[in-house]
Design a protein around this motif. Structure first.
Motif, PDB file in Angstrom:
ATOM      1  N   SER A 153       0.830  -1.206   0.000  1.00 25.05           N
ATOM      2  CA  SER A 153       0.000   0.000   0.000  1.00 25.05           C
ATOM      3  C   SER A 153       0.864   1.255   0.000  1.00 25.05           C
ATOM      4  CB  SER A 153      -0.901   0.010   1.228  1.00 25.05           C
ATOM      5  OG  SER A 153      -0.110   0.286   2.358  1.00 25.05           O
ATOM      6  N   SER A 206      -4.707   1.492  -4.209  1.00 24.04           N
ATOM      7  CA  SER A 206      -5.980   2.131  -4.523  1.00 24.04           C
ATOM      8  C   SER A 206      -7.001   1.862  -3.433  1.00 24.04           C
ATOM      9  CB  SER A 206      -6.507   1.623  -5.864  1.00 24.04           C
ATOM     10  OG  SER A 206      -5.547   1.845  -6.860  1.00 24.04           O
ATOM     11  N   LEU A 207      -7.122   0.560  -3.037  1.00 26.37           N
ATOM     12  CA  LEU A 207      -8.116   0.214  -2.012  1.00 26.37           C
ATOM     13  C   LEU A 207      -7.829   0.943  -0.710  1.00 26.37           C
ATOM     14  CD1 LEU A 207      -8.688  -3.607  -2.503  1.00 26.37           C
ATOM     15  CD2 LEU A 207     -10.219  -1.721  -3.046  1.00 26.37           C
ATOM     16  N   ILE A 252     -11.263   3.894  -0.364  1.00 24.93           N
ATOM     17  CA  ILE A 252     -12.407   3.635   0.521  1.00 24.93           C
ATOM     18  C   ILE A 252     -12.571   4.734   1.568  1.00 24.93           C
ATOM     19  CG2 ILE A 252     -13.370   2.004   2.197  1.00 24.93           C
ATOM     20  CD1 ILE A 252     -12.108  -0.224   0.423  1.00 24.93           C
ATOM     21  N   TYR A 283      -8.307   6.471  -9.559  1.00 23.22           N
ATOM     22  CA  TYR A 283      -8.691   5.106  -9.200  1.00 23.22           C
ATOM     23  C   TYR A 283      -9.324   4.395 -10.386  1.00 23.22           C
ATOM     24  CZ  TYR A 283      -7.593   7.289  -4.839  1.00 23.22           C
ATOM     25  OH  TYR A 283      -6.927   7.967  -3.875  1.00 23.22           O
TER      26      TYR A 283
END
Lengths: 395, 520
Positions: B66, B143-144, B148, B219
Motif C-alpha cells: 500500500s 488504490s483500495l 475507501i 482510481y
C-alpha cells in the motif's frame, strides 16, 4: 505548389523567430509601452501556428498523406505541438516569460528538423494506415505539452538558482543549458553546411549489402569498415579522424553519430565564446528575464504541462500505438526499442506524478523531473535511432 | 501513533484519523500551529488501514504494497531495467538462432554479460513478469487503501468546519464583518452557485464544492490498468494466443500451423511507385498484396471455403479471431521448367512440354506430337563429383534432367542430359535435341498467423484508463468553506490541483487580494 509549401515553411520559421524575439523583449522590458508588444508577441506566435497548419495542408495536398512519416516531418510536427501547447497554457496563465523560452526552443526545433531530408517520400506499405497520423500526432501533442512543462521547470530552476538560494544545483543547471546550446550549435552548423552544399559519402557493408552513406557535415567519424567515395574539403580538413564502433548498427548510424559529435563541438565552441565575452554563467544571463516571476506559479505551470500531456501521451504513444501495431505487425506490443522507450517515458511521468501527488515532491525536485522527462523524449528521438535499428527505423 | 482520537468538538474518531471527521481540526498536535495542512488534505485526513494496523503478516504485506514509495521504487526499477534491455537488440530481433555465441561475437564482453545476465530475453523473463505483477498488486492495494476512506470522507462531509481547519488551508483569509451576516452569506452563496459550485449552508457556515468526480479519476485509471494486466496474465493460458508463420506459394493450399484451417494463395503481387528521378535507392514498394482463401475440412475431408480476402500490410485477414498478416514476400520461386523438343536435322521445333518440379516421377510421360518424353533422372542442384553426377541439395538451384525420348511404337528411346545454364554435348547419334524454353515462376507470401484473445480486454482496460485519466487531469475538485464567528468571516479553499484558477475564481467573487500581485 512546392514553392508555396517551401515559402510557408520559411514563413513559419520567420514568424516563430520574430515572435521569440518579441517575447524576449517583453520579458526584459521594465514597464512602459509593453501592452502593444505583449499583444504582438502572442499574435505572432498564433500567426506562426496558422502558417504552420497551412504548410502541413499543402504538404498533404502534394504528398497525399499526413506529414508525419519521416524525421523532418515528425520534428516539424513536434515543434508545432510545442507551440500549440504553449498557446493553450498561455491562455490559462498569461505568462509572457514562458514565451521568451518556449518560442526560441520552437525555432531551434524547426531548424533541427530542417537538417533532415525534406523531400516528400511515398509511403512504404507498413506506413499506409490512418493510424500513421492518429498515433503520431496524438503522441507528439502529448510530447509538446511535456516540452512546455520542461521549459517551465527550467525557468523555475533558473529563478531559484539565479536568486542564489540553491548553489548546489548551479552546476547541473548550467550543464543542462549547455546541452541546449549544443542542439543550437548543431542546427546552425548543419544549416550552414547545407547552404554551401557540403557533401561526403562512404561505402560500407550492412547486412551483406553495399550501402552508400551520405554525410552533410565534414566527417569526424566514418562508418565502420568503410571506404570514402567522395569527401569535400572544408578549410583543407578532409578527415575522418576515426571509425564508428561496429555495434552502431542503426540506419545511417555513423552519420548521425558524426552529427552528435559536431553538435557537441560546435556547442562547446559557442559556449566558450559566450563565456569569454560575458564572463558569467548562462543561468545568470537568463535570470533577469525571470526575476519577477512567482515560483509557485511556475511550479504549477510545469505540473500543468504534465497534467495536459500525460493523458494525450498515454492515448497516442501507448493505446493508439498498440492498436496500430496490432494491425500492422500482428501484435499490440513487441518490445521494439521505440516501443520500449515510449513505455519508459510513460513510466517516468507516472513516477513523477506519484512523487508529486503522493510524496509531496514540488519545487526543485519536481522541476528537475520535468526537465528529465523531456530529456528522455529527446534521447528517444536522437539516440535510440543511432544505435539500434528497430521497426521504427524510418523515423 | 495517535492516542487520543476524541476531538475537542466532542466527536469520536476512528483510530488513525488525522483530521477530525466532524470539524476538520488536526488531531495529532497542539492546535495553535500555523502550518498549512495540504498534506493531510490529500486523503481528507481519514484513517487508512495501512497506517492503522501493523501487526499481523497480512498487515505487513498489505502495508508493503500500500506504500506509494514502494510503488514508485517498482516503477523506477522497471523503467531502468527496460532501458538496459534496449542497449543491444533482444533475441527475437537478432539475425541468428544461437544467441549464446551471437552476443559475444557481435558486441564483445559487454554482449556476453548482456546475454549471461538474462537481459537478452528480458521482457519475457520470469523476473520481469514478477516486477509487472508486483506493480499490479501494488496498484490494487494502494488504490483500495486510499479510495475507501476517501469515498467515505467525501460522501459524509460536514458543512460546518472548525476555524482552525479553515485557517490552515493553503488559501485562507479572515475579514472583519461590518454588514449583515446572513445577507453577506446569501450573496456569497449566489456568486459561488453562479460559478457552478454546489453550495450547502448551515446557519452561518457554507460549503461550496465542484468537480468532486475528478477525485475518482486516478482510481478509475488504476482499474483500467488492472484489467489490462489481467489481459496480459491470461496469455499464459494454453490456446489463448498463437504466434506462428507460414509461407504459401501462389496456387498452393497449405495448412495454417497449429490450427485446423487451410489457406490458399490465389496470387501474390508487388507494386511499385512510379520511379522518381531523385530516389537513388531504386523503386519504392507501394503494395504487397496476397489474395487468400481460408478453408476448413469437412467430415469427408473436403475443403470448404470459409472466407476470402485480399491481404495487405495493415489490413489482415480476420476469421473469428484468427488473423493472417502480410509479412513477407518472395518473388520468382521456381516451380516448373519448359523444354522444347527440336529435330536435329530439320531444326524444326516439334513442340514444348512443361515439367512441374513438385510432381516428378518416372511414370510421368510428357507427350510432344508423336513423341513421348520420360524423366529418367533429376538433379535439382547439379554437380559432378568423381565423374558421377550428383545433386548438392533439393533446392532447384541448377536443375538437370536425364530425359528419354521415345518415338511412336518403340519401347526404348534415346537419352539426353539437359543442364540449365550449360550446353551439354549429347551423343551425336541422337535424333532430337531438348533445350530450355523457359521457367515457370511464382511468388510466395510470408503470412504471420496470430490469435490474441486478450485484445478486447486490452481495449476495455485502455478505454477505462483513458476515462480515468481525463477525469482526473482535465477537471479538478474545488471546495470553499466559509464560516462567520464573532463577526469575523473565515474563508478557506482547497483544490486538488491548479491553485491559480481557484484563486482567480475567488477574486472574481470579491476576494481580489487572494490573487497574488504578480498574477494580476
Amino acid at each position: 505548389m512546392t514553392t508555396v509549401m517551401n515559402n510557408l515553411l520559411y514563413g513559419t520559421f520567420i514568424l516563430y523567430l520574430v515572435s521569440a524575439i518579441v517575447f524576449v523583449v517583453v520579458a526584459t522590458e521594465s514597464k512602459n509601452r509593453s501592452k502593444v508588444w505583449r499583444r504582438l508577441a502572442i499574435i505572432l506566435s498564433i500567426a506562426g501556428v496558422v502558417i504552420h497548419v497551412a504548410f502541413m495542408i499543402t504538404r498533404i495536398v502534394i504528398g497525399g498523406h499526413f506529414p508525419t512519416s519521416n524525421m523532418f516531418e515528425f520534428i516539424a510536427f513536434l515543434c508545432f505541438a510545442l507551440v500549440l501547447a504553449f498557446i493553450v497554457i498561455f491562455a490559462i496563465y498569461r505568462t509572457y516569460v514562458l514565451g521568451a523560452f518556449v518560442m526560441p526552443l520552437a525555432v531551434v526545433l524547426l531548424a533541427y528538423a530542417a537538417v533532415f531530408p525534406r523531400n516528400i517520400q511515398p509511403l512504404i506499405p507498413a506506413l499506409q494506415s490512418h493510424w500513421l497520423y492518429i498515433h503520431v500526432t496524438t503522441a507528439a501533442l502529448g510530447q509538446g505539452a511535456f516540452a512546455v512543462s520542461c521549459v517551465a521547470g527550467l525557468i523555475y530552476l533558473i529563478y531559484q538558482v539565479g536568486k542564489g538560494e540553491k548553489p548546489k544545483h548551479a552546476k547541473y543547471l548550467e550543464m543542462t543549458l549547455i546541452i541546449l546550446v549544443m542542439l543550437v550549435g548543431f542546427s546552425i552548423a548543419s544549416l550552414l553546411f547545407q547552404t554551401f552544399g557540403y557533401q561526403a559519402s562512404f561505402i560500407h557493408q550492412v547486412n551483406e549489402n553495399q550501402v552508400i552513406e551520405e554525410y552533410n557535415l565534414p566527417p569526424i567519424v566514418a562508418p565502420n569498415e568503410s571506404k570514402a567515395v567522395k569527401v569535400d574539403q572544408f578549410l583543407s580538413y578532409q578527415g575522418p579522424l576515426f571509425e564508428a564502433p561496429s555495434w552502431m548498427k542503426g540506419e545511417k548510424a555513423a552519420s548521425k553519430f558524426n552529427s552528435v559529435i559536431w553538435g557537441i563541438v560546435v556547442g562547446l565552441v559557442l559556449y566558450a565564446i559566450y563565456r569569454a565575452i560575458a564572463r558569467k554563467n548562462l543561468y545568470q544571463l537568463l535570470y533577469p528575464l525571470v526575476r519577477k516571476l512567482d515560483p509557485e506559479l511556475l511550479d504549477e505551470i510545469s505540473y500543468r504541462g504534465v497534467a495536459i500531456g500525460y493523458p494525450l501521451f498515454t492515448l497516442g504513444a501507448l493505446i493508439f500505438a498498440m492498436i496500430w501495431a496490432n494491425e500492422a505487425w500482428g501484435r499490440p506490443w513487441g518490445w521494439d526499442p521505440k516501443e520500449t522507450w515510449a513505455f519508459i517515458t510513460w513510466m517516468f511521468y507516472s513516477a513523477y506524478l506519484h512523487l508529486r501527488l503522493s510524496r509531496g515532491w514540488v519545487g526543485m525536485k519536481s522541476a528537475w523531473l520535468a526537465v528529465g522527462g523531456f530529456v528522455i523524449i529527446m534521447l528517444n528521438l536522437i539516440v535510440i535511432n543511432l544505435v539500434i535499428s528497430g521497426l521504427h527505423s524510418y523515423a | 501513533m495517535i492516542e487520543n482520537t476524541k476531538c475537542e468538538c466532542g466527536h469520536n474518531n476512528p483510530l488513525g484519523t488525522v483530521l477530525c471527521e466532524h470539524c476538520g481540526r488536526p488531531l495529532d498536535e497542539i492546535s495553535d500551529s500555523k502550518e498549512k495542512i495540504d498534506k493531510e488534505m490529500r486523503y481528507e485526513g481519514k484513517a487508512r488501514r495501512s497506517l492503522t494496523y501493523q501487526t499481523s503478516i497480512m498487515d505487513q504485506v498489505w502495508n508493503f504494497f500500500s506504500s506509494v514509495k514502494i510503488a514508485i521504487v517498482l516503477i523506477i526499477i522497471t523503467l531502468i531495467m527496460s532501458g538496459i534491455g534496449t542497449i543491444f537488440p533482444q533475441e527475437q530481433f537478432i539475425p541468428s538462432s544461437s544467441p549464446d555465441t551471437y552476443y559475444e561475437q557481435t558486441y564483445g564482453t559487454l554482449g556476453k554479460w548482456f546475454y549471461q545476465l538474462g537481459f537478452s530475453d528480458m521482457y519475457s523473463s520470469w523476473w520481469f513478469a514478477t516486477l509487472m505483477s508486483m506493480i499490479g498488486i501494488s496498484l490494487v492495494i494502494c488504490s483500495l487503501d486510499r479510495v475507501i476512506p476517501l469515498y467515505r470522507a467525501l460522501k459524509n462531509q460536514k458543512v460546518a468546519k472548525s476555524t482552525v481547519f479553515i485557517e490552515r488551508q493553503r488559501i485562507s483569509l479572515k475579514e472583519n464583518m461590518l454588514e449583515d451576516v446572513p445577507a453577506k452569506i446569501d450573496d456569497l452563496a449566489d456568486k459561488l452557485a453562479a460559478k457552478r459550485y454546489h453550495v450547502r449552508r448551515e446557519g452561518n457556515t457554507l460549503l461550496a464544492e465542484k468537480g468532486r468526480f475528478s477525485r475518482w479519476g486516478p482510481y478509475i485509471n488504476h482499474i483500467g490498468l488492472i484489467i489490462f494486466l489481467v489481459g496480459i496474465l491470461l496469455r499464459y493460458l494454453p490456446g489463448w494466443n498463437l504466434d506462428d508463420y507460414v509461407w504459401v506459394q501462389e496456387g498452393q493450399t497449405v495448412r495454417v500451423p497449429q490450427t485446423h484451417y487451410y489457406v490458399k494463395n490465389e496470387g501474390s503481387s508487388i507494386e511499385y511507385y512510379k520511379s522518381t528521378e531523385k530516389s537513388n535507392k531504386g523503386p519504392i514498394v507501394s503494395k504487397y498484396r496476397t489474395k487468400a482463401v481460408l478453408y476448413q475440412k469437412d467430415s469427408a475431408g473436403k475443403l470448404i471455403p470459409l472466407t476470402k480476402k485480399t491481404i495487405l500490410v495493415n489490413d489482415p485477414l480476420n476469421y473469428q479471431g484468427l488473423k493472417l498478416y502480410q509479412s513477407d514476400f518472395r518473388s520468382g520461386d521456381l516451380t516448373g521448367i519448359k523444354f522444347s523438343l527440336i529435330d536435329r536435322k530439320t531444326k524444326k521445333n516439334l513442340g514444348v512440354f512443361s515439367v512441374n518440379l513438385s510432381q516428378i516421377s518416372e511414370s510421368q510421360i510428357y507427350k510432344v506430337g508423336d513423341l513421348r518424353v520420360k524423366i529418367k533422372d533429376y538433379y535439382p542442384d547439379f554437380a559432378i563429383e568423381n565423374n558421377v553426377p550428383v545433386t548438392k541439395s533439393q533446392d532447384p538451384n541448377q536443375p538437370a534432367f536425364l530425359f528419354e525420348t521415345i518415338e511412336k511404337g518403340k519401347t526404348k528411346g534415346e537419352n539426353s542430359l539437359v543442364i540449365s545454364g550449360m550446353n551439354f554435348p549429347n551423343p551425336k547419334s541422337n535424333k532430337y535435341d531438348i533445350g530450355l524454353a523457359g521457367f515457370d515462376m511464382v511468388n510466395t507470401a510470408g503470412l504471420m498467423v496470430r490469435v490474441e484473445k486478450s485484445l478486447p480486454i486490452y481495449l476495455i482496460g485502455g478505454i477505462i484508463s483513458m476515462i480515468g485519466l481525463v477525469m482526473g487531469f482535465y477537471w479538478q475538485h474545488r471546495r470553499v468553506w466559509i464560516r462567520v464567528q464573532d463577526r469575523i468571516l473565515y474563508l478557506g479553499a482547497h483544490t486538488n490541483k491548479n491553485w491559480f484558477a481557484l484563486r482567480r475564481e475567488l477574486s472574481q467573487i470579491g476576494f481580489s487580494h487572494l490573487v497574488k500581485e504578480i498574477e494580476k
